[in-house]
Design a protein around this motif. Structure first.
Motif, PDB file in Angstrom:
ATOM      1  N   MET A 319      10.310  -3.169   2.934  1.00 63.74           N
ATOM      2  CA  MET A 319       8.887  -3.057   2.656  1.00 63.74           C
ATOM      3  C   MET A 319       8.157  -4.258   3.257  1.00 63.74           C
ATOM      4  N   PRO A 320       6.968  -4.063   3.832  1.00 62.07           N
ATOM      5  CA  PRO A 320       6.183  -5.201   4.316  1.00 62.07           C
ATOM      6  C   PRO A 320       5.927  -6.185   3.166  1.00 62.07           C
ATOM      7  N   GLU A 321       5.854  -7.465   3.507  1.00 65.22           N
ATOM      8  CA  GLU A 321       5.675  -8.491   2.468  1.00 65.22           C
ATOM      9  C   GLU A 321       4.418  -8.255   1.635  1.00 65.22           C
ATOM     10  N   ALA A 322       3.345  -7.783   2.286  1.00 60.33           N
ATOM     11  CA  ALA A 322       2.099  -7.533   1.553  1.00 60.33           C
ATOM     12  C   ALA A 322       2.295  -6.466   0.483  1.00 60.33           C
ATOM     13  N   VAL A 323       3.148  -5.472   0.786  1.00 60.26           N
ATOM     14  CA  VAL A 323       3.405  -4.400  -0.181  1.00 60.26           C
ATOM     15  C   VAL A 323       4.270  -4.908  -1.324  1.00 60.26           C
ATOM     16  N   SER A 324       5.311  -5.672  -1.010  1.00 57.43           N
ATOM     17  CA  SER A 324       6.166  -6.199  -2.084  1.00 57.43           C
ATOM     18  C   SER A 324       5.374  -7.111  -3.016  1.00 57.43           C
ATOM     19  N   LYS A 325       4.411  -7.843  -2.484  1.00 57.35           N
ATOM     20  CA  LYS A 325       3.569  -8.686  -3.339  1.00 57.35           C
ATOM     21  C   LYS A 325       2.682  -7.834  -4.250  1.00 57.35           C
ATOM     22  N   LEU A 326       2.150  -6.744  -3.711  1.00 52.78           N
ATOM     23  CA  LEU A 326       1.374  -5.808  -4.532  1.00 52.78           C
ATOM     24  C   LEU A 326       2.229  -5.257  -5.671  1.00 52.78           C
ATOM     25  N   VAL A 327       3.464  -4.909  -5.344  1.00 49.89           N
ATOM     26  CA  VAL A 327       4.391  -4.370  -6.337  1.00 49.89           C
ATOM     27  C   VAL A 327       4.642  -5.403  -7.443  1.00 49.89           C
ATOM     28  N   GLN A 328       4.890  -6.642  -7.049  1.00 48.51           N
ATOM     29  CA  GLN A 328       5.191  -7.687  -8.037  1.00 48.51           C
ATOM     30  C   GLN A 328       3.984  -7.984  -8.929  1.00 48.51           C
ATOM     31  N   GLN A 329       2.784  -7.904  -8.387  1.00 53.50           N
ATOM     32  CA  GLN A 329       1.578  -8.058  -9.211  1.00 53.50           C
ATOM     33  C   GLN A 329       1.476  -6.909 -10.206  1.00 53.50           C
ATOM     34  N   ASN A 330       1.848  -5.711  -9.741  1.00 54.50           N
ATOM     35  CA  ASN A 330       1.803  -4.531 -10.587  1.00 54.50           C
ATOM     36  C   ASN A 330       2.762  -4.642 -11.770  1.00 54.50           C
ATOM     37  N   TRP A 331       3.923  -5.247 -11.561  1.00 58.52           N
ATOM     38  CA  TRP A 331       4.880  -5.447 -12.657  1.00 58.52           C
ATOM     39  C   TRP A 331       4.233  -6.200 -13.822  1.00 58.52           C
TER      40      TRP A 331
END
Length: 344
Positions: A319-331
């Protein structure tokens, strides 16, 4: 005294083993990401001592298991719609991407040599094209010696996210396929022999001369199977590989799609592979065992930060880093303990 020491030692060992087992996490679902999940689990245990037991039982079974709370997370290659997530109190996030490829058993035809379109494959899977030397296939493959053999269609017998990606692409390629069969993890197939999991489909294709099936690319490559080219939305015939999967994912708008539910089939874009997809992890928003939920997130946090080399080696697309960061914020906003407090 000796007996007492042995008893104490046994109790201490049992407690240690119990603690280690308690920390292990369990998941079930899609076969598509199984090779990379298994590799991540192996590497993660070496670093942390925590195990991850993943059952590749198919996306449909994984969704059922997480809804029933028999595993700590489910996995699906078909993203659930927001309505279904909300109704079951679930959330989902993408972890890794890859491609689904057509595989054939045609002696004399080289891997990647044959060209197919979505419309032709749809006709094959509807039972309208029944021989390999049909004029529609011949016209796409000048110079390729195609046999006068009957086509044996092979498809998944279980509820499968790979089938969803396959049928979603065929539905977008053929209005008739969309109307008569449609897209889903399970559909009412017109023809064909069923196989369970990637391995079941692959085994049938390898066994039956003239067969065609579909598996995820990493599986096809590892087992040196005959894949075909496919025509994408731009009219290009492309080979499946990391670059064509990335090209398909380039324009995806993860931030604005509810539940990160992006479907990457038949994407416009130069060089895009038309059956690309993400694999999703599904968890309950309210974690009855917050410590176990936290362990799941720690595993995927580690995978986002350390798992890219293994993913690339196994022909997945991180996953692009920007997407993984979005995911981690969502957690942090979505996952709570029983009292409503964030588990991270």
């Amino acid at each position: 005294m000796r007996i007492k020491q042995l008893v104490i030692s046994a109790v201490v060992s049992a407690i240690a083993m119990s603690s280690a087992a308690a920390a292990d996490i369990t998941g079930a679902g899609a076969t598509f990401p199984y090779p990379i999940y298994a590799k991540w689990a192996e590497n993660y245990k070496k670093v942390t001592g925590t195990g991850m037991n993943y059952q590749p039982v198919g996306s449909g079974a994984g969704i059922k298991q997480i809804k029933a709370k028999t595993v700590d997370f489910g996995a699906s290659d078909m993203p659930l719609k927001k309505e279904e997530l909300d109704a079951a109190g679930l959330m989902q996030f993408p972890v890794v991407m890859g491609g689904v490829v057509p595989i054939v058993n045609l002696p004399g035809v080289q891997p990647g040599q044959m060209k197919l379109t979505g419309a032709v494959v749809a006709d094959i899977y509807m039972g309208k094209i029944v021989k390999w030397n049909d004029q529609k296939i011949v016209a796409l493959n000048p110079g390729v010696k195609l046999p006068d053999d009957e086509i044996t269609v092979v498809r998944r017998a279980d509820s499968s996210g790979t089938s969803f990606l396959w049928t979603d692409f065929l539905s977008k390629s053929s209005p008739e396929f969309q109307k008569t069969i449609g897209a889903g993890t399970t559909v009412k197939w017109a023809v064909g022999v069923g196989g369970k999991g990637n391995e079941g489909v692959a085994a049938n294709v390898q066994r039956i001369k003239g067969a065609i099936g579909y598996v995820e690319y990493a599986y096809a490559k590892k087992n040196k199977m005959q894949h075909t080219q496919l025509q994408n939305k731009n009219g290009e015939f492309v080979q499946p590989d990391d670059s064509t999967f990335k090209a398909a994912a380039a324009a995806a708008d993860w931030a604005k799609t509810p539940g990160f539910g992006v479907v990457l089939t038949n994407q416009a874009g130069k060089g895009a592979w038309p059956i690309t997809g993400a694999s999703f992890i599904i968890m309950h928003k309210s974690q009855s065992d917050a410590a176990k939920g936290r362990e799941v997130l720690k595993f995927f946090d580690w995978a986002f930060k350390n798992g890219d080399p293994a993913a690339v080696e196994l022909d997945y697309v991180p996953m692009p880093e920007a997407v993984s960061k979005l995911v981690q914020q969502n957690w942090k906003t979505e996952l709570k303990d029983a009292s409503g407090k964030a588990i991270l």
